[in-house]
Design an enzyme around this catalytic site. Structure first.
Site, mmCIF file in Angstrom:
data_model
loop_
_atom_site.group_PDB
_atom_site.id
_atom_site.type_symbol
_atom_site.label_atom_id
_atom_site.label_comp_id
_atom_site.label_asym_id
_atom_site.label_seq_id
_atom_site.Cartn_x
_atom_site.Cartn_y
_atom_site.Cartn_z
ATOM 1 N N SER A 144 -39.191 4.350 29.848
ATOM 2 C CA SER A 144 -38.111 5.176 30.382
ATOM 3 C C SER A 144 -37.091 4.248 31.029
ATOM 4 C CB SER A 144 -38.667 6.137 31.441
ATOM 5 O OG SER A 144 -37.641 6.757 32.185
ATOM 6 N N TYR A 157 -43.659 9.158 38.622
ATOM 7 C CA TYR A 157 -43.207 8.848 37.266
ATOM 8 C C TYR A 157 -42.598 7.450 37.217
ATOM 9 C CZ TYR A 157 -40.816 9.515 32.775
ATOM 10 O OH TYR A 157 -40.381 9.396 31.472
#
Length: 257
Positions: A144, A157
């Site tokens: 990401s 996350y």
């Protein structure tokens, strides 16, 4: 490059029942791969396999936090197809946004267990299968922009994706002697079910928000763009690429570090 870029390749795609994973299953099979879809969303996963054709895709239920299930998923693939060429470790979760002052450690543990530990388990067992068969394989992991930039995603996350980037680098170093490549693909905000549910936004709102903060204008980031980057890393086109994190973010991480 024209033609089928994964012709004859056997692939596992985790989180393949929806979002980037499902789009990758479709793209990879279009390019000649036979894919085992690994997920816990049984109905969705089976539907994806049926829609593509069960001669090209099959579904296997696996909770990535359970190493025995991970090992069995790899065994299923090798027993069914005789080998494993590519792992696309894409399964992941995202927890709600909260202040670090209100951090829920149970949510943190769950996110890390799925996003980081689950990927480590799949890399371990997929690489073992590749080494045993003498396969110069490719392992691709969904990271990401949050793997390198803070403030774009929840704390758990972000932590899991930073850790995953370290795992990719470490695994690429350990597996190079076997001819196995390990890379990451790092998307910006894509309107997948994971992101929409995690942020409690409709797909059009996610896309509007991403486009508003994006560096590259005039195009909307779609799951297909990420799947195409993963295809490159999975294929022999990237034969001398390893230990890298390919950003699919329109330059966001470069101009807004």
């Amino acid at each position: 490059m024209s033609g089928k870029r994964l012709d004859g390749k056997i692939v596992i795609i985790t989180g393949g029942a929806s979002g980037i994973g499902a789009e990758s299953v479709r793209l990879f099979t279009e390019h000649g791969a036979r894919v085992v879809i690994v997920d816990v969303q049984d109905e969705l996963g089976q539907n994806v396999a049926v829609s593509i054709g069960e001669d090209k895709a099959s579904y296997y239920h696996c909770d990535v936090t359970n190493e025995t299930e991970v090992e069995n998923a790899v065994k299923f693939t090798v027993e069914k197809y005789g080998k494993l060429d590519v792992l696309f470790s894409n399964a992941g979760v995202i927890e709600p946004f909260v202040s670090i002052l209100d951090l829920n450690l149970n949510e943190l543990d769950r996110t890390i267990a799925i996003n980081l530990r689950g990927t480590a388990a799949f890399i371990k067992h997929a690489a073992r299968a590749m080494v045993e068969k003498g396969i110069r394989g490719s392992i691709v992991c969904t990271t990401s922009v949050a793997a390198e930039i803070a403030g774009t995603a929840p704390h758990g996350y972000t932590t899991s994706k930073h850790g995953l980037l370290g795992l990719i680098k470490s695994a690429s170093g350990g597996l190079g002697k076997y001819g196995i490549r390990v890379n990451g693909v790092a998307p910006f905000g894509v309107a997948t079910p994971l992101v929409c549910n995690g942020f409690k936004m409709e797909p059009n709102v996610v896309e509007q928000n991403t486009s508003a903060s994006a560096n590259l204008k005039g195009i909307v980031l779609k799951a297909r763009h990420v799947a195409e980057a993963a295809l490159f890393l999975a294929s022999d086109e990237s034969a001398y690429v390893s230990g890298q994190n390919l950003a699919v973010d329109g330059g966001y991480s470069v101009v807004k570090p």
